[in-house]
Design an enzyme around this catalytic site. Structure first.
Site, PDB file in Angstrom:
ATOM      1  N   ASP A  90       1.193  -0.919  -0.246  1.00 39.76           N
ATOM      2  CA  ASP A  90       0.296  -0.063   0.006  1.00 39.76           C
ATOM      3  C   ASP A  90       0.611   1.608   0.277  1.00 39.76           C
ATOM      4  OD1 ASP A  90      -2.434  -1.640  -0.246  1.00 39.76           O
ATOM      5  OD2 ASP A  90      -1.980  -1.145   2.417  1.00 39.76           O
ATOM      6  N   TYR A 145       5.597  -9.620   6.782  1.00 40.13           N
ATOM      7  CA  TYR A 145       5.992  -8.624   7.014  1.00 40.13           C
ATOM      8  C   TYR A 145       6.604  -8.260   8.370  1.00 40.13           C
ATOM      9  CZ  TYR A 145       3.016  -7.026   3.016  1.00 40.13           C
ATOM     10  OH  TYR A 145       2.299  -7.440   1.177  1.00 40.13           O
TER      11      TYR A 145
END
Length: 358
Positions: A90, A145
């Site tokens: 994002d 992540y």
């Protein structure tokens, strides 16, 4: 008619040139290992025809064309080079181990040439040949992540805290890890993304690992890194998972909200800032078992590149997160919005509805 003939002739000339080009350097399917600092970008994925929002792929495609790896028309239509990114990061999110698959001409010193046309905060750190049908998104079994945050985010709301002086105590870290461990396994995460209803099967996601590491001090401020490994994640999912844990540890929400959030009712889950999120690693365990040792293809593991990844993080990713946090106070400002959230409303509404129905 004259023009028509001319256009046909020009087209066939161009086709012949294309064919000649292909004979000279046939295209091969490869993967590139990428690292980038996402600040100032509108995410990874390119929006062809929308130049106002700059993405990482805009810079990458431009470098691929300029270095001579792909013809210019492949840059305009990415399907022509079978381009696929492993994860769509994002806006503002960085990556240390993003993988893209595509067909390129394997020119000499290919990595050097591509990197020469990229800004220093985007690097191609490795390249491997893969099978012709390889698709980095579909063949990926899991993604890891990390999320780097200042530890004062975990300070209880009733305690006055000086951000620079705050240090996370053992008890709070243990509580954070106990809550993060609740996410492991398969849950319905419809409350952790937008545009997915509770009965949407794609809202069910499998989390393999989630924990917060030991805190460390950088430039007088204490930080910690949360790591999460899952099969795949939806938009904003990780930021909301972390946002909810922060809300609980700070004393804004009860622990029971986690169980409620996986149920069918709508729960208000706050979304932590994007700044600290980094795509660390993508995993291709099934592919490696099948093709990694077939004598033709290498396994998609990057042990030799680990040092380059670590150096890139120290040089571009961590300083960006730390400096931006100090200058823009993204975590501190976001924490001030937590009291606005209504963590009880849906439970209260349910009680009211029950009474009314009786």
């Amino acid at each position: 008619e004259e023009n028509g003939h001319q256009n046909k002739r020009l087209r066939s000339d161009a086709d012949e040139e294309d064919a000649e080009e292909q004979k000279k350097s046939p295209k091969r399917k490869i993967v590139l290992l990428m690292a980038y600092s996402g600040k100032g970008y509108h995410g990874m994925q390119r929006n062809v025809g929308s130049s106002q929002f700059k993405t990482i792929e805009d810079d990458l495609v431009s470098a691929l064309v300029q270095s001579g790896c792909i013809p210019e028309n492949h840059g305009e239509d990415m399907k022509k080079m079978s381009f696929q990114r492993c994860a769509r990061t994002d806006k503002g999110v960085s990556a240390a181990g993003q993988i893209v698959s595509l067909k390129v001409r394997l020119i000499d010193d290919i990595l050097g040439k591509i990197n020469n046309h990229l800004p220093s905060h985007i690097r191609i750190l490795g390249l491997k040949r893969v099978t012709g049908g390889f698709n980095s998104k579909n063949k990926c079994d899991a993604r890891t992540y990390s999320y780097m945050l200042p530890t004062f985010a975990f300070a209880h709301k009733d305690h006055e805290v000086q951000e620079e002086l705050y240090r996370l105590d053992r008890e709070t870290l243990e509580r954070v890890n106990k809550l993060l461990a609740c996410y492991k396994g398969t849950h319905n995460f419809h409350n952790f993304t937008s545009q997915k209803g509770p009965r949407d099967p794609s809202a069910k996601r499998y989390i393999m690992e989630m924990y917060c590491g030991e805190p460390f001090v950088r430039e007088n401020m204490e930080f910690a890194v949360i790591e999460v490994k899952g099969q795949s994640f939806m938009m904003h999912q990780i930021r909301k998972m972390i946002g909810l844990v922060i809300a609980i540890v700070k004393g804004y929400a009860a622990e029971s909200i986690m169980e409620r959030s996986w149920g069918e009712e709508k729960v208000d889950v706050p979304k932590a800032p994007g700044l600290g999120l980094v795509l660390e690693k993508v995993h291709f365990e099934k592919y490696n078992r099948r093709f990694g040792n077939d004598g033709l293809h290498e396994p998609l593991e990057w042990t030799e590149e680990e040092e380059k990844i670590a150096v890139f993080k120290e040089q571009y990713i961590y300083p960006t997160i730390i400096n931006t946090e100090r200058e823009e106070k993204s975590m501190a400002n976001w924490l001030n919005t937590l009291p606005i959230h209504d963590f009880n409303s849906s439970a209260v509404e349910m009680q009211t509805n029950n009474k009314n129905s009786k």
